[in-house]
Design an enzyme around this catalytic site. Structure first.
Site, PDB file in Angstrom:
ATOM      1  N   ASP A 194       0.970  -1.244  -0.006  1.00 13.26           N
ATOM      2  CA  ASP A 194      -0.016  -0.080   0.036  1.00 13.26           C
ATOM      3  C   ASP A 194       0.918   1.152  -0.013  1.00 13.26           C
ATOM      4  O   ASP A 194       2.101   1.281   0.555  1.00 13.26           O
ATOM      5  CB  ASP A 194      -0.870  -0.093   1.119  1.00 13.26           C
ATOM      6  CG  ASP A 194      -1.909  -0.962   1.050  1.00 13.26           C
ATOM      7  OD1 ASP A 194      -2.247  -1.747   0.142  1.00 13.26           O
ATOM      8  OD2 ASP A 194      -2.997  -0.998   2.088  1.00 13.26           O
ATOM      9  N   HIS A 344       3.543  -2.232   2.941  1.00 11.13           N
ATOM     10  CA  HIS A 344       3.784  -1.080   2.516  1.00 11.13           C
ATOM     11  C   HIS A 344       5.057  -0.772   1.606  1.00 11.13           C
ATOM     12  O   HIS A 344       6.026  -1.161   2.352  1.00 11.13           O
ATOM     13  CB  HIS A 344       3.566   0.169   3.789  1.00 11.13           C
ATOM     14  CG  HIS A 344       2.216  -0.232   4.342  1.00 11.13           C
ATOM     15  ND1 HIS A 344       1.937  -1.035   5.212  1.00 11.13           N
ATOM     16  CD2 HIS A 344       1.109   0.716   4.250  1.00 11.13           C
ATOM     17  CE1 HIS A 344       0.778  -0.669   5.971  1.00 11.13           C
ATOM     18  NE2 HIS A 344       0.118   0.041   5.114  1.00 11.13           N
TER      19      HIS A 344
END
Ligand SMILES: [Zn+2]
Length: 391
Positions: A194, A344
């Site tokens: 992400d 992430h």
């Protein structure tokens, strides 16, 4: 021979002189030459003196009487504009008159003040927020019970927009959604990243994935894509999936549907302009959902994807040593088949994520897992509508 020319007064009969005088006086009155003669009139019940032949306006001025207009009042009773209402009018001896009408002795003039104008009222029916309940902890989302938003009838001022009355006409019922995991037979897991693209860490992650021959899902934000379009193209060109993670990375669990829609659409359109393909997968920021969010995802044709394994790699800010914790969270407990792992590539220091990734992939492979994209997982599951699911 008769004289035809005689002195003016000579020879005129007395009666004719009288008639002539009356005519002269009448003419003088009509011409206002008797204006020095004062007469009494009554303005709002009080005597005022005006010249003979005066008009209504002069009487009002002599009496110091004004013509107060009404005010413009808002729906709540507050004055919006002084004098913005109906104009005053004047009655002369009980009948409506003009300010230019002439008045005579003893006339009664009455000022009738203007009445207020109250702003018009708009009646609207609006939807109220729908309660939202989420159960389970799997990566995928399915609506169990759509519920319905409440309805409220609102009365508001046309000019001010002020709401001064609202009444609930329909109580809302909760939307209930389940987070679940598809029961897939193969030992498949999906890696997802992400908050990118990031100029430093996304390329490093791409290199690890390329070296390992793994394809993953990247949930990008529109703002990062706008800043690093070349990296987005590289992610796509190397066979990974592009997911939508809103434009500005804002928590939207309380946002109205129109705001959620624009966050999703702005990102999807930007991605489509760069790679020719709009986004299909959608991950809410922080996993925060709401009924409005679910509606927005459905209406834009997105499939919501959360996760069931959170590496919490974002906790490892500037601490490479914590990469072991990240990999332990994934590799120590065998993931359920069809798990989606959250990591992430953007949003801060991700050096620990890159390092952990190098450990996670071989560790899971050793346990017999294979890596796939979300689309591949869908492929192995068969048709969307005939999946078994486990909360
Ligand atoms: Zn995020």
């Amino acid at each position: 021979m008769h004289r035809v020319c005689v002195p003016v007064t000579a020879g005129i009969p007395r009666g004719c002189v009288f008639v002539l005088l009356v005519a002269i006086i009448a003419n003088a009155v009509s011409l206002g030459t008797l204006a020095f003669v004062q007469i009494a009139v009554y303005v709002n019940g009080r005597e005022a003196r005006v010249p003979y032949g005066a008009r209504v306006a002069q009487a009002l001025a002599a009496a110091g009487a004004d013509l107060p207009a009404g005010d413009l009042i808002d729906a709540d009773g507050a004055v919006l504009e002084v004098g913005g209402g109906n104009r005053a009018w004047v009655a002369l001896n009980g009948a409506r008159c003009e300010l230019t009408d002439r008045i005579g002795p003893g006339d009664r003039i009455e000022v009738i003040p203007g009445t207020p104008i109250i702003e018009s009222i708009v009646v609207e029916t609006a939807e109220t927020a729908q309660p939202f309940e989420i159960i389970g902890s799997g990566p995928f989302v399915k609506v169990r019970s759509p519920g319905a938003p409440g309805k409220v009838t609102v009365k508001r001022g046309l000019i001010t927009g002020k709401v001064f009355e609202s009444a609930e006409s329909h109580e809302p019922s909760a939307m209930v959604v389940a987070r679940f995991q598809y029961a897939v037979a193969r030992k498949l897991v999906v890696l997802s990243f992400d908050d990118g693209p990031h100029p430093v860490y996304t390329p490093q992650i791409l290199e690890v994935l390329r070296d390992e021959g793994v394809h993953a899902a990247f949930f990008v934000t529109g703002a990062q894509v706008a800043a690093y379009p070349g990296i987005l193209k590289r992610i796509y060109a190397e066979g990974h999936e592009i997911g939508n993670h809103t434009y500005s990375h804002t928590l939207m669990e309380s946002a109205p549907e129109c705001d959620v829609l624009s966050e999703i659409q702005d990102t999807s359109e930007l991605v489509e302009r760069l790679i020719g393909s709009a986004t299909r997968w959608l991950r809410p920021v922080g996993g925060a959902l709401s009924a409005a969010y679910v509606h927005a995802a459905e209406s834009t044709g997105h499939t919501l994807v959360l996760w069931n394994i959170d590496t919490q790699d974002w906790r490892a800010a500037r601490d490479l040593g914590r990469s072991d914790e990240i990999s332990m969270r994934v590799a120590d407990a065998p993931p359920a088949n069809g798990s989606v792992i959250l990591m992430h590539d953007g949003g801060g220091f991700r050096g620990a994520t890159v390092k952990a990734l190098k450990a996670i992939i071989p560790a899971l492979r050793e346990q017999g897992y294979q890596f796939c994209t979300l689309s591949e997982l869908w492929h192995f599951l068969g048709l969307d509508g005939r999946l078994t699911e486990a909360l």
